[in-house]
Design an enzyme around this catalytic site. Sequence first.
Site, PDB file in Angstrom:
ATOM      1  N   PRO A  58     -16.614 -56.715  24.784  1.00 50.82           N
ATOM      2  CA  PRO A  58     -15.418 -58.093  25.055  1.00 50.82           C
ATOM      3  C   PRO A  58     -16.222 -59.304  25.271  1.00 50.82           C
ATOM      4  CG  PRO A  58     -15.307 -56.279  26.878  1.00 50.82           C
ATOM      5  CD  PRO A  58     -16.238 -55.854  25.735  1.00 50.82           C
ATOM      6  N   ASP A  59     -15.431 -60.547  25.010  1.00 50.32           N
ATOM      7  CA  ASP A  59     -16.184 -61.852  25.597  1.00 50.32           C
ATOM      8  C   ASP A  59     -15.745 -62.027  26.909  1.00 50.32           C
ATOM      9  OD1 ASP A  59     -13.391 -62.601  25.314  1.00 50.32           O
ATOM     10  OD2 ASP A  59     -13.838 -63.794  23.740  1.00 50.32           O
ATOM     11  N   PHE A  60     -15.950 -63.118  27.419  1.00 52.18           N
ATOM     12  CA  PHE A  60     -15.448 -63.424  28.818  1.00 52.18           C
ATOM     13  C   PHE A  60     -14.020 -63.889  28.933  1.00 52.18           C
ATOM     14  CE2 PHE A  60     -19.563 -64.677  31.250  1.00 52.18           C
ATOM     15  CZ  PHE A  60     -19.839 -63.230  31.515  1.00 52.18           C
ATOM     16  N   ARG A  61     -13.773 -64.895  28.151  1.00 53.21           N
ATOM     17  CA  ARG A  61     -12.543 -65.551  28.344  1.00 53.21           C
ATOM     18  C   ARG A  61     -11.353 -65.360  27.408  1.00 53.21           C
ATOM     19  NH1 ARG A  61     -17.028 -68.396  29.556  1.00 53.21           N
ATOM     20  NH2 ARG A  61     -17.336 -69.260  31.660  1.00 53.21           N
ATOM     21  N   ASN A 132     -25.645 -64.473  24.256  1.00 52.89           N
ATOM     22  CA  ASN A 132     -25.354 -63.155  24.388  1.00 52.89           C
ATOM     23  C   ASN A 132     -26.476 -62.468  24.981  1.00 52.89           C
ATOM     24  OD1 ASN A 132     -23.109 -63.892  23.372  1.00 52.89           O
ATOM     25  ND2 ASN A 132     -23.534 -63.085  21.403  1.00 52.89           N
ATOM     26  N   ASP A 134     -26.507 -59.101  24.939  1.00 54.81           N
ATOM     27  CA  ASP A 134     -26.378 -57.665  24.318  1.00 54.81           C
ATOM     28  C   ASP A 134     -27.399 -57.205  23.369  1.00 54.81           C
ATOM     29  OD1 ASP A 134     -25.855 -59.057  21.851  1.00 54.81           O
ATOM     30  OD2 ASP A 134     -23.603 -59.148  22.474  1.00 54.81           O
ATOM     31  N   HIS A 151     -29.727 -66.709  27.895  1.00 57.28           N
ATOM     32  CA  HIS A 151     -29.031 -66.396  29.337  1.00 57.28           C
ATOM     33  C   HIS A 151     -29.883 -64.836  29.399  1.00 57.28           C
ATOM     34  CE1 HIS A 151     -25.402 -69.005  29.019  1.00 57.28           C
ATOM     35  NE2 HIS A 151     -26.167 -69.463  29.278  1.00 57.28           N
TER      36      HIS A 151
HETATM   37  P1  CNA Z   1     -16.471 -67.036  26.321  1.00 58.54           P
HETATM   38  O1  CNA Z   1     -16.371 -67.863  27.107  1.00 58.54           O
HETATM   39  O2  CNA Z   1     -15.777 -65.581  26.588  1.00 58.54           O
HETATM   40  O3  CNA Z   1     -15.990 -67.526  24.751  1.00 58.54           O
HETATM   41  C1  CNA Z   1     -15.920 -66.656  23.635  1.00 58.54           C
HETATM   42  C2  CNA Z   1     -15.212 -67.714  22.394  1.00 58.54           C
HETATM   43  O4  CNA Z   1     -15.350 -66.798  21.450  1.00 58.54           O
HETATM   44  C3  CNA Z   1     -13.820 -68.038  22.857  1.00 58.54           C
HETATM   45  O5  CNA Z   1     -13.580 -69.335  22.435  1.00 58.54           O
HETATM   46  C4  CNA Z   1     -13.163 -67.055  21.943  1.00 58.54           C
HETATM   47  O6  CNA Z   1     -11.806 -67.753  21.400  1.00 58.54           O
HETATM   48  C5  CNA Z   1     -14.144 -67.084  20.648  1.00 58.54           C
HETATM   49  N1  CNA Z   1     -13.936 -65.678  20.053  1.00 58.54           N
HETATM   50  C6  CNA Z   1     -13.764 -64.276  20.431  1.00 58.54           C
HETATM   51  N2  CNA Z   1     -13.730 -63.565  19.584  1.00 58.54           N
HETATM   52  C7  CNA Z   1     -13.941 -64.254  18.315  1.00 58.54           C
HETATM   53  C8  CNA Z   1     -14.074 -63.666  16.974  1.00 58.54           C
HETATM   54  N3  CNA Z   1     -14.076 -62.544  16.516  1.00 58.54           N
HETATM   55  N4  CNA Z   1     -14.438 -64.784  16.221  1.00 58.54           N
HETATM   56  C9  CNA Z   1     -14.610 -66.123  16.451  1.00 58.54           C
HETATM   57  N5  CNA Z   1     -14.415 -66.419  17.665  1.00 58.54           N
HETATM   58  C10 CNA Z   1     -14.243 -65.396  18.641  1.00 58.54           C
HETATM   59  O7  CNA Z   1     -18.018 -66.656  26.062  1.00 58.54           O
HETATM   60  P2  CNA Z   1     -19.352 -67.587  25.845  1.00 58.54           P
HETATM   61  O8  CNA Z   1     -20.163 -67.001  25.195  1.00 58.54           O
HETATM   62  O9  CNA Z   1     -18.973 -68.863  25.422  1.00 58.54           O
HETATM   63  O10 CNA Z   1     -19.742 -67.618  27.530  1.00 58.54           O
HETATM   64  C11 CNA Z   1     -20.877 -67.689  27.790  1.00 58.54           C
HETATM   65  C12 CNA Z   1     -21.244 -66.568  28.693  1.00 58.54           C
HETATM   66  C13 CNA Z   1     -20.552 -65.127  28.143  1.00 58.54           C
HETATM   67  C14 CNA Z   1     -22.739 -66.244  28.557  1.00 58.54           C
HETATM   68  O11 CNA Z   1     -23.160 -66.484  29.865  1.00 58.54           O
HETATM   69  C15 CNA Z   1     -22.841 -64.707  27.995  1.00 58.54           C
HETATM   70  O12 CNA Z   1     -23.719 -63.882  28.890  1.00 58.54           O
HETATM   71  C16 CNA Z   1     -21.276 -64.089  28.302  1.00 58.54           C
HETATM   72  N6  CNA Z   1     -21.148 -62.894  27.572  1.00 58.54           N
HETATM   73  C17 CNA Z   1     -21.925 -62.220  26.571  1.00 58.54           C
HETATM   74  C18 CNA Z   1     -21.403 -61.049  25.920  1.00 58.54           C
HETATM   75  C19 CNA Z   1     -22.435 -60.715  25.165  1.00 58.54           C
HETATM   76  O13 CNA Z   1     -23.652 -60.533  25.318  1.00 58.54           O
HETATM   77  N7  CNA Z   1     -22.010 -60.002  24.173  1.00 58.54           N
HETATM   78  C20 CNA Z   1     -20.100 -60.682  26.436  1.00 58.54           C
HETATM   79  C21 CNA Z   1     -19.332 -61.315  27.330  1.00 58.54           C
HETATM   80  C22 CNA Z   1     -19.667 -62.348  28.156  1.00 58.54           C
END
Ligand code: CNA
Length: 392
Positions: A58-61, A132, A134, A151
């Site tokens: 999952p993402d954060f937001r 990311n 991951d 990060h």
């Molecule tokens: P965020 O703030 O959660 O934003 C994610 C963005 O991606 C949003 O604008 C969503 O609309 C968009 N999104 C989600 N799914 C899709 C998709 N399938 N296709 C296109 N767009 C999509 O995350 P950010 O990366 O902007 O925030 C930075 C943080 C999140 C960093 O410090 C990371 O370490 C942290 N993070 C990382 C992971 C990971 O490593 N996979 C997971 C969760 C959070």
Amino acid sequence: MGNNPKSPSSPKGGHPQASRESQRTQDIRKLAAYIQSEKCKNIVLMLGAGCSTSSGIPDFRSPKTGLYSNLARLKLPHPEAVFEINFFRRNPVPFYTLAAELYPGNFRPSPTHSFVKLLSSHGLLKMCFTQNIDTLERRAGVPSDKIIEAHGSFAEQRCVDCKTPFPDDEMRDIVLGDRPEAEEVRIPRCKRAKCGGLVKPDIVFFGEALPENFIRNIPVVGYADLLLIIGTSLTVHPFASLANMADRRTCQRVLINLETVGDLGRRPNDIVLLGECDAIVRELCEALGWGEELERTWAETALDGKTDEAKEKLEEKVEDEEKEKEEREEVLEHEVEKITESIGKRLDLDETKDSDADAAKGSFDMSTSAVKQGEPLEQTPEPAKSSNDGKL
Ligand code: CNA
């Protein structure tokens, strides 16, 4: 070239969704032509959590599915606290509860990660900056000297006090292994005599400095011919500020995301492609003639860590699927040919009937809408407006 995601330019009576899609297809074709042109030699990427959501992380937001909207069970003062260094020192339990859900090893790279690998194997990738943690870029096969994990990542860990590294296999076992029922979560502690400090993966928490190689490589963005920003809300700084370091005159900025973010769309030649990044990247690869290569490269990521027998089975499955796809395409092509032929006949008949009316209306020259290889991207007549106006 560019677009304004807020005002789809549908012709009167036309369907706005269909118009948005055709605008997207046009933008993707022009982007592909730019990538293949002599002008585009250095591609820089800025990646975020959206690149990994289809991998199951999952993402954060994102509303409903994002980590922040699912943290109530951890009883945090505010969602970001789970990644705050001062909070972690007082209470590491929420972080380690979450770590089990994010820990690398159980996830396969997405087609978007494989696209990054393709950019690299085609000699176009200057640098991939990722937020990311991951490690899926590495697992997709992107060379490590082309990745800046801004990060940090879960790849290594150390004591927060004395900085002594902690063994990978023990960390993995603590985070993912079975634990006694009474223990809600296990917390790794420094093994150095008389220390016993908390161990934390080398991911950058709020309140910590970014890695030195991130800072050192920031100027690379200034040399980019193309800046591709994928799957990020552009809310975490200083990473988000990289988007503004792209040269206005020489760099094409492109956002591939579910929503408009930052100031993307404000520069006259910005391209904003809204939607699932895997789908958009697949469309882009088709336009580049890399469609099959992308699927093959992505298929290889499923083989990681599998036994020889399992690998053979998967390879056979991929080959079968490709064969089926080819057969389907052949049938489709044949159908299209038949339909085109019959439409052609119908048009001939209609043309003779309506030739006077056609002459009065004038005709549409298809050749003027064709995208030429290496054509410079045009500028939109009006700067596009982002939904985040003034927020940054
Ligand atoms: P965020 O703030 O959660 O934003 C994610 C963005 O991606 C949003 O604008 C969503 O609309 C968009 N999104 C989600 N799914 C899709 C998709 N399938 N296709 C296109 N767009 C999509 O995350 P950010 O990366 O902007 O925030 C930075 C943080 C999140 C960093 O410090 C990371 O370490 C942290 N993070 C990382 C992971 C990971 O490593 N996979 C997971 C969760 C959070």
